[in-house]
Design a protein around this motif. Structure first.
Motif, mmCIF file in Angstrom:
data_model
loop_
_atom_site.group_PDB
_atom_site.id
_atom_site.type_symbol
_atom_site.label_atom_id
_atom_site.label_comp_id
_atom_site.label_asym_id
_atom_site.label_seq_id
_atom_site.Cartn_x
_atom_site.Cartn_y
_atom_site.Cartn_z
ATOM 1 N N ALA A 206 0.832 -1.205 0.000
ATOM 2 C CA ALA A 206 0.000 0.000 0.000
ATOM 3 C C ALA A 206 0.864 1.251 0.000
ATOM 4 C CB ALA A 206 -0.925 -0.004 1.216
ATOM 5 N N ALA A 207 1.919 1.251 0.798
ATOM 6 C CA ALA A 207 2.792 2.421 0.893
ATOM 7 C C ALA A 207 3.471 2.729 -0.431
ATOM 8 C CB ALA A 207 3.830 2.199 1.984
ATOM 9 N N ALA A 208 3.748 1.697 -1.234
ATOM 10 C CA ALA A 208 4.440 1.903 -2.503
ATOM 11 C C ALA A 208 3.605 2.678 -3.509
ATOM 12 C CB ALA A 208 4.842 0.547 -3.086
ATOM 13 N N VAL A 209 2.312 2.770 -3.286
ATOM 14 C CA VAL A 209 1.447 3.559 -4.170
ATOM 15 C C VAL A 209 1.664 5.056 -3.947
ATOM 16 C CG1 VAL A 209 -0.972 4.037 -4.769
ATOM 17 C CG2 VAL A 209 -0.250 1.707 -4.229
ATOM 18 N N ALA A 210 2.150 5.414 -2.763
ATOM 19 C CA ALA A 210 2.366 6.819 -2.408
ATOM 20 C C ALA A 210 3.607 7.385 -3.092
ATOM 21 C CB ALA A 210 2.496 6.957 -0.893
ATOM 22 N N ASP A 211 3.691 8.714 -3.104
ATOM 23 C CA ASP A 211 4.887 9.376 -3.636
ATOM 24 C C ASP A 211 6.066 9.230 -2.675
ATOM 25 O OD1 ASP A 211 3.564 10.630 -5.961
ATOM 26 O OD2 ASP A 211 2.503 11.784 -4.429
ATOM 27 N N SER A 212 5.767 9.346 -1.377
ATOM 28 C CA SER A 212 6.801 9.299 -0.353
ATOM 29 C C SER A 212 6.323 8.473 0.829
ATOM 30 C CB SER A 212 7.152 10.708 0.133
ATOM 31 O OG SER A 212 7.643 11.503 -0.922
ATOM 32 N N VAL A 213 7.275 7.887 1.538
ATOM 33 C CA VAL A 213 6.984 7.144 2.755
ATOM 34 C C VAL A 213 7.774 7.774 3.894
ATOM 35 C CG1 VAL A 213 7.081 4.912 3.931
ATOM 36 C CG2 VAL A 213 6.632 5.002 1.468
ATOM 37 N N LEU A 214 7.064 8.181 4.950
ATOM 38 C CA LEU A 214 7.707 8.670 6.162
ATOM 39 C C LEU A 214 7.812 7.506 7.135
ATOM 40 C CD1 LEU A 214 5.795 12.045 6.716
ATOM 41 C CD2 LEU A 214 7.837 11.620 5.334
ATOM 42 N N LEU A 215 9.016 7.242 7.602
ATOM 43 C CA LEU A 215 9.228 6.128 8.514
ATOM 44 C C LEU A 215 9.495 6.658 9.915
ATOM 45 C CD1 LEU A 215 9.540 3.081 8.900
ATOM 46 C CD2 LEU A 215 11.962 3.327 8.328
ATOM 47 N N ALA A 228 9.793 4.728 -3.658
ATOM 48 C CA ALA A 228 10.381 3.420 -3.346
ATOM 49 C C ALA A 228 9.425 2.282 -3.712
ATOM 50 C CB ALA A 228 10.744 3.342 -1.868
ATOM 51 N N SER A 229 10.006 1.136 -4.031
ATOM 52 C CA SER A 229 9.213 -0.063 -4.307
ATOM 53 C C SER A 229 8.760 -0.695 -3.009
ATOM 54 C CB SER A 229 10.056 -1.071 -5.095
ATOM 55 O OG SER A 229 11.128 -1.549 -4.276
ATOM 56 N N ALA A 230 7.788 -1.592 -3.116
ATOM 57 C CA ALA A 230 7.311 -2.302 -1.929
ATOM 58 C C ALA A 230 8.446 -3.098 -1.288
ATOM 59 C CB ALA A 230 6.157 -3.233 -2.305
ATOM 60 N N GLU A 231 9.313 -3.672 -2.115
ATOM 61 C CA GLU A 231 10.427 -4.456 -1.589
ATOM 62 C C GLU A 231 11.399 -3.574 -0.807
ATOM 63 O OE1 GLU A 231 8.455 -6.507 -4.807
ATOM 64 O OE2 GLU A 231 9.342 -4.509 -4.707
ATOM 65 N N ALA A 232 11.705 -2.395 -1.349
ATOM 66 C CA ALA A 232 12.623 -1.484 -0.658
ATOM 67 C C ALA A 232 12.015 -0.969 0.642
ATOM 68 C CB ALA A 232 12.975 -0.310 -1.582
ATOM 69 N N ARG A 236 13.452 -1.655 4.457
ATOM 70 C CA ARG A 236 13.750 -0.555 5.379
ATOM 71 C C ARG A 236 12.951 -0.707 6.670
ATOM 72 N NH1 ARG A 236 15.321 1.940 8.629
ATOM 73 N NH2 ARG A 236 16.066 4.114 8.753
ATOM 74 N N MET A 237 11.703 -1.171 6.570
ATOM 75 C CA MET A 237 10.891 -1.407 7.759
ATOM 76 C C MET A 237 11.514 -2.487 8.640
ATOM 77 S SD MET A 237 8.053 0.116 8.663
ATOM 78 C CE MET A 237 7.174 -1.218 9.484
ATOM 79 N N THR A 238 12.028 -3.518 8.012
ATOM 80 C CA THR A 238 12.663 -4.602 8.770
ATOM 81 C C THR A 238 13.845 -4.083 9.572
ATOM 82 O OG1 THR A 238 11.978 -6.249 7.136
ATOM 83 C CG2 THR A 238 13.808 -6.835 8.578
ATOM 84 N N ARG A 239 14.637 -3.210 8.959
ATOM 85 C CA ARG A 239 15.784 -2.629 9.677
ATOM 86 C C ARG A 239 15.319 -1.755 10.827
ATOM 87 N NH1 ARG A 239 17.580 -1.652 4.393
ATOM 88 N NH2 ARG A 239 17.406 0.614 4.648
ATOM 89 N N ALA A 240 14.235 -0.999 10.608
ATOM 90 C CA ALA A 240 13.714 -0.130 11.653
ATOM 91 C C ALA A 240 13.200 -0.950 12.838
ATOM 92 C CB ALA A 240 12.602 0.764 11.111
ATOM 93 N N GLU A 241 12.506 -2.038 12.556
ATOM 94 C CA GLU A 241 11.967 -2.874 13.617
ATOM 95 C C GLU A 241 13.082 -3.561 14.397
ATOM 96 O OE1 GLU A 241 9.389 -5.385 11.396
ATOM 97 O OE2 GLU A 241 7.688 -3.995 11.467
#
Length: 244
Positions: A206-215, A228-232, A236-241
């Motif tokens: 879902a986030a990949a549909v957006a222009d930007s993702v704020l983490l 960013a792609s869904a994979e990217a 990045r989420m995995t690293r944050a968690e």
């Protein structure tokens, strides 16, 4: 330089809990341009929903500043915030929040009627047509699928042509195919109508549909991913968690 549609400066939100305050937001600063689609992600407890609620005027930050379309929310009293939310902000939630006794058309018209204004039925019909539900105008929520109910909620959010639409996990209760259609609708509002969309989600697709993702992590903005792609995003989420 173009004035941002949404400007967030040093936003902080603390809650009293137990022996000391809990910091939900810790100095978040970011600008969102008009006509952009921004996703907000982060581990559980990172401050995603708190950020959305403070920026949308549903909650008061402890400190910092939020400006929407040039209006500083901190300078408004509760009446002023209510007027701003009714006239310049749209909301879409995971739970749909439709009134069961009202038809789809009546649910779409409800925000305008609550504001004490008359609404042209043609505007309601146009909003339902935009989300592909013109033929369901007289159906009540119980007669609609979950995806159709969420599309009614999007029509309700867009009928006043708000400056910003805030969406909190809008696809969380939907299957994959229905989620894609809802995301396409939100994407179209930004691309086709120039509306600003801010969406909280846990889903990288879902986030990949957006222009930007704020983490977010621990109440702080730790990264911003553009295009960013869904994979990217997932990586990045995995690293944050892993660091929480």
């Amino acid at each position: 330089m173009t004035t941002p549609m949404v400007a967030i400066k040093e936003l902080r939100r603390e809650y009293d809990a137990g022996p000391g305050p809990v910091t939900a937001l810790d100095g978040v600063t970011v600008d969102l341009a008009a006509g952009t689609f921004t996703a907000v992600m982060g581990p559980s407890g990172s401050g995603k929903s708190t950020l959305l609620h403070c920026v949308a005027g549903l909650d008061r930050p402890t400190s910092g500043e939020v400006t929407i379309e040039g209006v500083r929310l901190g300078e408004l009293d509760e009446t002023g915030l209510t007027v701003l939310r009714r006239e310049r902000i749209g909301f879409v939630f995971q739970a749909f929040n439709l009134i069961s006794s009202l038809t789809a058309a009546q649910n779409v018209a409800l925000p305008v009627r609550l504001a004490g204004r008359r609404i042209d039925p043609a505007d309601v019909n146009a909003a339902l047509d935009d989300v592909g539900l013109a033929d369901r105008a007289h159906h009540r929520p119980v007669e609609l699928s979950g995806g159709q109910q969420q599309r009614v909620a999007i029509a309700r959010a867009m009928v006043t042509r708000p400056a910003v639409i805030f969406a909190d996990e809008p696809t969380g209760a939907l299957d994959n195919q229905t989620s894609r259609r809802v995301l396409e609708l939100l994407r179209g509002l930004a691309t086709g109508r120039g509306q600003t969309i801010v969406m909280v989600t846990h889903d990288p697709v879902a986030a990949a549909v957006a222009d930007s993702v704020l983490l977010l992590a621990d109440g702080r903005l730790v990264d911003r991913l553009d295009g960013a792609s869904a994979e990217a995003i997932a990586a990045r989420m995995t690293r944050a968690e892993a660091t929480c």
